[in-house]
Design a protein around this motif. Structure first.
Motif, PDB file in Angstrom:
ATOM      1  N   ILE A 158      40.005  47.679  44.448  1.00 12.88           N
ATOM      2  CA  ILE A 158      40.997  48.757  44.416  1.00 12.88           C
ATOM      3  C   ILE A 158      40.887  49.534  43.105  1.00 12.88           C
ATOM      4  N   CYS A 159      40.756  48.799  42.007  1.00 17.25           N
ATOM      5  CA  CYS A 159      40.665  49.452  40.691  1.00 17.25           C
ATOM      6  C   CYS A 159      39.386  50.294  40.559  1.00 17.25           C
ATOM      7  N   PHE A 160      38.319  49.885  41.261  1.00 15.98           N
ATOM      8  CA  PHE A 160      37.047  50.610  41.173  1.00 15.98           C
ATOM      9  C   PHE A 160      37.203  52.057  41.638  1.00 15.98           C
ATOM     10  N   PHE A 161      38.049  52.248  42.669  1.00 14.57           N
ATOM     11  CA  PHE A 161      38.262  53.601  43.182  1.00 14.57           C
ATOM     12  C   PHE A 161      39.300  54.374  42.370  1.00 14.57           C
ATOM     13  N   LEU A 162      40.042  53.677  41.512  1.00  8.70           N
ATOM     14  CA  LEU A 162      41.086  54.343  40.729  1.00  8.70           C
ATOM     15  C   LEU A 162      40.732  54.476  39.255  1.00  8.70           C
ATOM     16  N   VAL A 163      39.574  53.937  38.845  1.00  6.95           N
ATOM     17  CA  VAL A 163      39.262  53.868  37.425  1.00  6.95           C
ATOM     18  C   VAL A 163      39.171  55.251  36.778  1.00  6.95           C
ATOM     19  N   ASN A 164      38.731  56.256  37.531  1.00  6.91           N
ATOM     20  CA  ASN A 164      38.642  57.605  36.968  1.00  6.91           C
ATOM     21  C   ASN A 164      40.012  58.200  36.662  1.00  6.91           C
ATOM     22  N   PHE A 165      41.046  57.654  37.313  1.00 11.37           N
ATOM     23  CA  PHE A 165      42.400  58.172  37.102  1.00 11.37           C
ATOM     24  C   PHE A 165      43.176  57.348  36.069  1.00 11.37           C
ATOM     25  N   ILE A 166      42.915  56.044  36.021  1.00 15.24           N
ATOM     26  CA  ILE A 166      43.727  55.180  35.156  1.00 15.24           C
ATOM     27  C   ILE A 166      42.974  54.711  33.915  1.00 15.24           C
ATOM     28  N   GLY A 167      41.653  54.769  33.928  1.00 16.63           N
ATOM     29  CA  GLY A 167      40.874  54.317  32.781  1.00 16.63           C
ATOM     30  C   GLY A 167      40.590  52.830  32.836  1.00 16.63           C
ATOM     31  N   TYR A 168      39.477  52.411  32.212  1.00 15.40           N
ATOM     32  CA  TYR A 168      39.091  51.001  32.316  1.00 15.40           C
ATOM     33  C   TYR A 168      39.991  50.097  31.476  1.00 15.40           C
ATOM     34  N   GLY A 169      40.745  50.671  30.510  1.00 15.69           N
ATOM     35  CA  GLY A 169      41.704  49.859  29.757  1.00 15.69           C
ATOM     36  C   GLY A 169      42.861  49.401  30.633  1.00 15.69           C
ATOM     37  N   ALA A 170      43.329  50.316  31.498  1.00 14.14           N
ATOM     38  CA  ALA A 170      44.416  49.942  32.419  1.00 14.14           C
ATOM     39  C   ALA A 170      43.942  48.929  33.444  1.00 14.14           C
ATOM     40  N   VAL A 171      42.659  49.011  33.818  1.00 17.07           N
ATOM     41  CA  VAL A 171      42.112  48.027  34.766  1.00 17.07           C
ATOM     42  C   VAL A 171      42.236  46.614  34.205  1.00 17.07           C
ATOM     43  N   ALA A 172      42.009  46.465  32.906  1.00 18.08           N
ATOM     44  CA  ALA A 172      42.136  45.146  32.275  1.00 18.08           C
ATOM     45  C   ALA A 172      43.545  44.584  32.462  1.00 18.08           C
ATOM     46  N   LEU A 173      44.555  45.430  32.312  1.00 17.90           N
ATOM     47  CA  LEU A 173      45.944  44.964  32.483  1.00 17.90           C
ATOM     48  C   LEU A 173      46.219  44.555  33.924  1.00 17.90           C
TER      49      LEU A 173
ATOM     50  N   TYR B  25      40.016  40.271  25.905  1.00 22.59           N
ATOM     51  CA  TYR B  25      40.462  40.164  27.300  1.00 22.59           C
ATOM     52  C   TYR B  25      40.265  38.747  27.806  1.00 22.59           C
ATOM     53  N   PHE B  26      39.079  38.195  27.576  1.00 26.06           N
ATOM     54  CA  PHE B  26      38.802  36.848  28.081  1.00 26.06           C
ATOM     55  C   PHE B  26      39.734  35.822  27.437  1.00 26.06           C
ATOM     56  N   VAL B  27      39.950  35.955  26.118  1.00 28.57           N
ATOM     57  CA  VAL B  27      40.841  35.012  25.430  1.00 28.57           C
ATOM     58  C   VAL B  27      42.260  35.130  25.976  1.00 28.57           C
ATOM     59  N   ILE B  28      42.751  36.371  26.104  1.00 29.88           N
ATOM     60  CA  ILE B  28      44.120  36.577  26.589  1.00 29.88           C
ATOM     61  C   ILE B  28      44.267  36.089  28.028  1.00 29.88           C
ATOM     62  N   ALA B  29      43.251  36.391  28.874  1.00 26.99           N
ATOM     63  CA  ALA B  29      43.320  35.932  30.266  1.00 26.99           C
ATOM     64  C   ALA B  29      43.361  34.413  30.335  1.00 26.99           C
ATOM     65  N   SER B  30      42.562  33.741  29.518  1.00 30.74           N
ATOM     66  CA  SER B  30      42.531  32.279  29.527  1.00 30.74           C
ATOM     67  C   SER B  30      43.857  31.699  29.032  1.00 30.74           C
ATOM     68  N   ILE B  31      44.347  32.261  27.907  1.00 34.75           N
ATOM     69  CA  ILE B  31      45.618  31.777  27.358  1.00 34.75           C
ATOM     70  C   ILE B  31      46.753  32.039  28.338  1.00 34.75           C
ATOM     71  N   ASN B  32      46.744  33.210  28.936  1.00 39.86           N
ATOM     72  CA  ASN B  32      47.777  33.567  29.908  1.00 39.86           C
ATOM     73  C   ASN B  32      47.771  32.601  31.084  1.00 39.86           C
ATOM     74  N   ALA B  33      46.570  32.275  31.562  1.00 36.68           N
ATOM     75  CA  ALA B  33      46.458  31.351  32.690  1.00 36.68           C
ATOM     76  C   ALA B  33      47.000  29.971  32.335  1.00 36.68           C
ATOM     77  N   VAL B  34      46.595  29.477  31.168  1.00 38.48           N
ATOM     78  CA  VAL B  34      47.023  28.136  30.755  1.00 38.48           C
ATOM     79  C   VAL B  34      48.532  28.082  30.512  1.00 38.48           C
ATOM     80  N   LEU B  35      49.049  29.090  29.779  1.00 36.38           N
ATOM     81  CA  LEU B  35      50.484  29.089  29.470  1.00 36.38           C
ATOM     82  C   LEU B  35      51.328  29.218  30.722  1.00 36.38           C
ATOM     83  N   THR B  36      50.936  30.123  31.628  1.00 38.81           N
ATOM     84  CA  THR B  36      51.699  30.282  32.871  1.00 38.81           C
ATOM     85  C   THR B  36      51.709  28.993  33.663  1.00 38.81           C
ATOM     86  N   PHE B  37      50.561  28.348  33.742  1.00 38.62           N
ATOM     87  CA  PHE B  37      50.471  27.077  34.454  1.00 38.62           C
ATOM     88  C   PHE B  37      51.364  26.016  33.806  1.00 38.62           C
TER      89      PHE B  37
END
Length: 364
Positions: A33-48, A102-114
């Motif tokens: 979904i983000c691949f088709f919207l990246v031109n409108f939202i930017g790749y930084g928003a895709v990370a979020l 991004y990778f660090v935050i995603a990993s920490i987010n996953a662990v903390l949420t769990f």
């Protein structure tokens, strides 16, 4: 956190293969979904957005499928969204740092949420255990008194009769027999309440609807409580032209019995208990009122709970009113408790039921 919230975690009972499959598909679908919207939202928003998908996986699944989805989301973000696209090469230090973060935050987010979900589950289990222990203690305290007292009465009376068989007069013997009978009825009432509550909790209550004479049901219940009502007055003025109603007369009698017994037990001597019945547009209505002290306003919503007893009350297992509510709702009815304008309490039972075209008066 509620039991309903924890039901959401049933996905953690899925097989590992299924957890991995669903978590990866969620990341892939989000990325598409983000691949088709990246031109409108930017790749930084895709990370979020991908971080949100990883967080959702952390809520639903075990830690390893979540970490796998976090790693996959980082690789997809790098390959499809960070310039230059369709390659894992990162040109600028800023993008490289962003990818690492991004990778660090995603990993920490996953662990903390769990971990947070696991902590909440343990906390909920502990709360439920505490509630269960409290409920168990209430049940033991209630039944130890309610059952032990009549049992002690029966044993004492029987021992007296056995040990003084030749010394007891006929009147004394009859008094002891009466005590045994009253204690036996009290025991039977407690056993009936326990069985009724067990049937309610198991969902075994299936109303057997048949034509019922409510006036006769009320008179029968009054006779059933006559021995306990020697120091009270029970009033009932029947409506002679009240029709028959198609409902479960046995459940209705048990409802009335518990309401009357509750009033007898918790109102002062010489109190007046009034019973009434009438027809409504949807069925019938029955009410039981008394001129006692009524209920505290802040506790009126709690009196129908299992084993609930008002402060400073003596006797009772706290099952009667919960059975009243359960049996009423089993017949698709409603029970309403309110305090009377001149004091005392008023219980109103409304039951939807088909009415006969012939009244009990005409039928008689």
């Amino acid at each position: 956190m509620t039991k309903k919230d924890l039901d959401f975690l049933k996905t953690r009972n899925y097989s590992k293969r299924k957890q991995y499959t669903i978590s990866i598909l969620l990341i892939v679908a989000t990325s598409a979904i983000c691949f088709f919207l990246v031109n409108f939202i930017g790749y930084g928003a895709v990370a979020l957005i991908l971080l949100m998908a990883v967080s959702l996986n952390a809520i639903l699944f075990d830690i390893f499928p979540v970490m796998a989805s976090a790693l996959l989301s980082a690789l997809i973000w790098n390959f499809f969204f960070i310039p230059p696209t369709l390659t894992f090469h990162i040109e600028t230090p800023e993008d490289g740092l962003m990818f690492l973060m991004y990778f660090v935050i995603a990993s920490i987010n996953a662990v903390l949420t769990f971990k947070i979900r696991e902590f909440e589950k343990r906390q909920w289990d502990e709360e439920e255990r505490t509630k269960s222990i409290a409920l168990y203690n209430i049940l033991l305290n209630s039944l130890s008194h309610e059952l032990r007292t009549p049992i002690a009465t029966i044993i004492g009376a029987v021992d007296t009769i056995k040990d003084n068989r030749s010394k007891l007069s006929e009147s004394n013997r009859n008094e002891l027999y009466a005590e045994i009978e009253i204690a036996g009825l009290r025991l039977n009432r407690q056993v009936e309440n326990l069985l009724s509550m067990s049937r309610l909790e198991a969902g075994f209550i299936q109303p057997k609807r048949d034509w019922c004479d409510i006036n006769e049901t009320i008179f029968s219940t009054m006779r059933r409580n006559s021995q306990d009502a020697t120091e009270h007055t029970i009033l009932f003025n029947p409506k002679e032209h009240l029709p028959l109603f198609k409902l479960d007369g046995g459940l209705l009698e048990q409802i009335l019995h518990n309401l009357i017994h509750n009033a007898l037990q918790h109102t002062p001597k010489n109190s007046i208990i009034t019973i009434g019945a009438d027809q409504t547009g949807e069925g019938c209505i029955v009410w039981v009122s008394d001129n006692g002290k009524g209920f505290p306003e802040n506790e009126m919503d709690s009196v129908f709970q299992k084993f609930y007893r008002l402060d400073n009350t003596v006797g009772g297992s706290g099952l009667g009113l919960s059975i009243v509510k359960g049996f009423t709702e089993a017949m698709d009815g409603k029970v309403l408790l309110e305090n009377g304008q001149e004091g005392g309490s008023l219980f109103t039972i409304s039951i939807p039921a088909e009415a006969s075209p012939i009244s009990t008066y005409e039928n008689g």
